[in-house]
Design an enzyme around this catalytic site. Sequence first.
Site, PDB file in Angstrom:
ATOM      1  N   VAL A   1       0.808  -1.114   0.013  1.00 36.63           N
ATOM      2  CA  VAL A   1      -0.146   0.090   0.020  1.00 36.63           C
ATOM      3  C   VAL A   1       0.891   1.462  -0.047  1.00 36.63           C
ATOM      4  CG1 VAL A   1      -1.900   1.149   1.023  1.00 36.63           C
ATOM      5  CG2 VAL A   1      -1.891  -1.115   1.122  1.00 36.63           C
TER       6      VAL A   1
ATOM      7  N   LYS B   1      -6.759  -1.067  10.734  1.00 39.34           N
ATOM      8  CA  LYS B   1      -7.973  -1.665  11.400  1.00 39.34           C
ATOM      9  C   LYS B   1      -7.740  -2.177  12.774  1.00 39.34           C
ATOM     10  CE  LYS B   1      -6.730  -4.838   8.333  1.00 39.34           C
ATOM     11  NZ  LYS B   1      -6.935  -5.395   6.990  1.00 39.34           N
TER      12      LYS B   1
ATOM     13  N   GLU C   1      -9.591   6.109   6.290  1.00 36.62           N
ATOM     14  CA  GLU C   1     -10.412   5.826   5.353  1.00 36.62           C
ATOM     15  C   GLU C   1     -10.180   4.199   4.721  1.00 36.62           C
ATOM     16  OE1 GLU C   1     -13.224   7.643   3.852  1.00 36.62           O
ATOM     17  OE2 GLU C   1     -13.427   5.424   3.455  1.00 36.62           O
TER      18      GLU C   1
ATOM     19  N   VAL D   1     -11.186   0.264   6.291  1.00 32.38           N
ATOM     20  CA  VAL D   1     -12.550  -0.512   6.188  1.00 32.38           C
ATOM     21  C   VAL D   1     -12.775  -0.326   4.678  1.00 32.38           C
ATOM     22  CG1 VAL D   1     -14.862  -1.128   6.472  1.00 32.38           C
ATOM     23  CG2 VAL D   1     -13.535   0.049   8.336  1.00 32.38           C
TER      24      VAL D   1
ATOM     25  N   ILE E   1     -13.332   1.881  -1.227  1.00 30.64           N
ATOM     26  CA  ILE E   1     -14.767   2.513  -0.933  1.00 30.64           C
ATOM     27  C   ILE E   1     -14.888   3.343   0.107  1.00 30.64           C
ATOM     28  CG2 ILE E   1     -16.993   1.398  -0.276  1.00 30.64           C
ATOM     29  CD1 ILE E   1     -15.935  -1.315  -0.816  1.00 30.64           C
TER      30      ILE E   1
ATOM     31  N   GLY F   1      -2.439 -12.337  -2.687  1.00 29.74           N
ATOM     32  CA  GLY F   1      -2.092 -11.342  -1.752  1.00 29.74           C
ATOM     33  C   GLY F   1      -3.116 -10.745  -1.068  1.00 29.74           C
TER      34      GLY F   1
ATOM     35  N   GLU G   1      -4.172 -11.502   5.154  1.00 30.10           N
ATOM     36  CA  GLU G   1      -3.372 -10.864   6.059  1.00 30.10           C
ATOM     37  C   GLU G   1      -2.127 -11.805   6.182  1.00 30.10           C
ATOM     38  OE1 GLU G   1      -4.017  -7.845   7.969  1.00 30.10           O
ATOM     39  OE2 GLU G   1      -5.701  -7.830   6.123  1.00 30.10           O
TER      40      GLU G   1
ATOM     41  N   LYS H   1     -13.118  -4.319  11.695  1.00 24.62           N
ATOM     42  CA  LYS H   1     -13.655  -3.392  10.781  1.00 24.62           C
ATOM     43  C   LYS H   1     -15.173  -3.090  11.370  1.00 24.62           C
ATOM     44  CE  LYS H   1     -10.807  -4.789   6.901  1.00 24.62           C
ATOM     45  NZ  LYS H   1     -10.754  -5.961   5.801  1.00 24.62           N
TER      46      LYS H   1
ATOM     47  N   GLY I   1      -6.357  -4.380  -2.218  1.00 31.86           N
ATOM     48  CA  GLY I   1      -5.640  -4.237  -3.396  1.00 31.86           C
ATOM     49  C   GLY I   1      -4.752  -2.981  -3.011  1.00 31.86           C
TER      50      GLY I   1
HETATM   51  N1  HSE Z   1      -6.953  -9.175   4.379  1.00 35.83           N
HETATM   52  C1  HSE Z   1      -8.046  -7.940   4.382  1.00 35.83           C
HETATM   53  C2  HSE Z   1      -8.967  -8.655   3.369  1.00 35.83           C
HETATM   54  C3  HSE Z   1      -7.288  -7.045   3.298  1.00 35.83           C
HETATM   55  O1  HSE Z   1      -9.042  -9.907   2.939  1.00 35.83           O
HETATM   56  O2  HSE Z   1     -10.216  -7.994   3.310  1.00 35.83           O
HETATM   57  C4  HSE Z   1      -8.055  -5.573   3.315  1.00 35.83           C
HETATM   58  O3  HSE Z   1      -8.253  -5.325   4.782  1.00 35.83           O
END
Ligand code: HSE
Length: 431
Positions: free
Chosen positions: A14, A105, A129, A132, A136, A187, A190, A205, A302
């Site tokens: 990220v 989170k 932002e 979660v 979006i 990917g 977590e 979340k 992503g």
């Molecule tokens: N591991 C999380 C998921 C990544 O699969 O939604 C995004 O928070």
Amino acid sequence: MEKINIGIIGFGNVGAGVVKIIRERGANLSSKIGLHLEIKKICDKDTVSKRNVSVDKSLITKDAHEIIDDPKIDIVVELIGGIHPAREFITQALNKGKNIVTANKALLAVYGRELFALASDRGKNIYFEASVGAGIPIIKSLREGLVANKFNSIYGIVNGTSNFVLSQMSQQNYSFDEALREAKEKGFAEKDPSLDIEGMDSAHKLSILSYLAFGRLVDLSDIFVEGISCVTNADINYARELGFAIKLLAIAKKEKDELELRVHPTLIPEDHLLSSVGGVFNAIYVSSDLAGNLLFYGPGAGQLSAASAVVSDLVDLSHDIKAGLFRPTLKISPDTSIKKLRKIDDIESRYYLRTMTLDKPGVLAKIAGILAKSGISIASVSQKEKGRQEAVPIVMIIHSAKEKDMRTALGTINKLDIIKQKAVAIRIEEL
Ligand code: HSE
């Protein structure tokens, strides 16, 4: 043009996305916001691995304090994830007068109260932002777009990995393990994928969403959490025959003066919008009193979608800084009509129940008898295979029952010698 200096701690997927966006769209952003976003320093333990964006070596450091202690840096972006040392870095940065952007989170769910209080004390803001639903804009929507509303419920598919696994099991008939392996390869998962699969990432979340919607940053222990590892391909198929899809839902629901918060696999009607949310996509279905029922949908994980959210926070914060504004982002007023958190034992729902039993006389009567003893009524029953030596599945839909009663009945059913595998019970939500 006035400059906003940014330090990024965490140059992973990220982080690299954020640098890429600011590199490629910096001029465009500047013309939109009238400020120049300058990346002054980037910190990561790993200064060697190649990223998909090239940066001048002089920008890179292994020492987060080159960012935290630099008086010229206005905003610290924390993208290392996990609790430690993220908590310490954010605390130190707030104490040094920095504003914060984070996607963390887990940290907000566990230490949000402490960090928001400190930010408020220091007159600084924390924006989050990307925590979660990645790109979006659900946080901004709840905080700003829907600010005049009261909320009745939030149903979220907020973990892309679990949704991907369930979708692959449903559409490709993959086994749970095969689907999870693919999610890891892509990917989405977590570092510790059990956070995804066992529901804790969704709970983190949900705690953030319920804070924004109901003004309550609850302890994680107040959220009931159950993951998807009990769900089999057979359950997905039987549920489909009955007109349901199975999704891992994060649920915040207000009923009278109580709020219930839970994460678990859930049968939902196949024709509901949430049922068609497939793959790594996330969706948050918000029921509000003024704006009505709203669906927020998009990729939930992503690089660029999460980075898009981080950049949106950077722009908001830059405006705040320019205006000399302390926006008590997190001084969200609680919904005072909520008097208590409802315990899972007191929740009522319909259930899908699958038992694996021997196909012989009296089996169904025994199970039905135990349910009846707990005051639980059966809506429908079907035995999926017949006359086999080994166990056969019996699938029931249970009328609305109290969780506590259901648990008692299941405890007894699971002890029967005719039961060959632990019974699978999945809650049904009508939405
Ligand atoms: N591991 C999380 C998921 C990544 O699969 O939604 C995004 O928070």
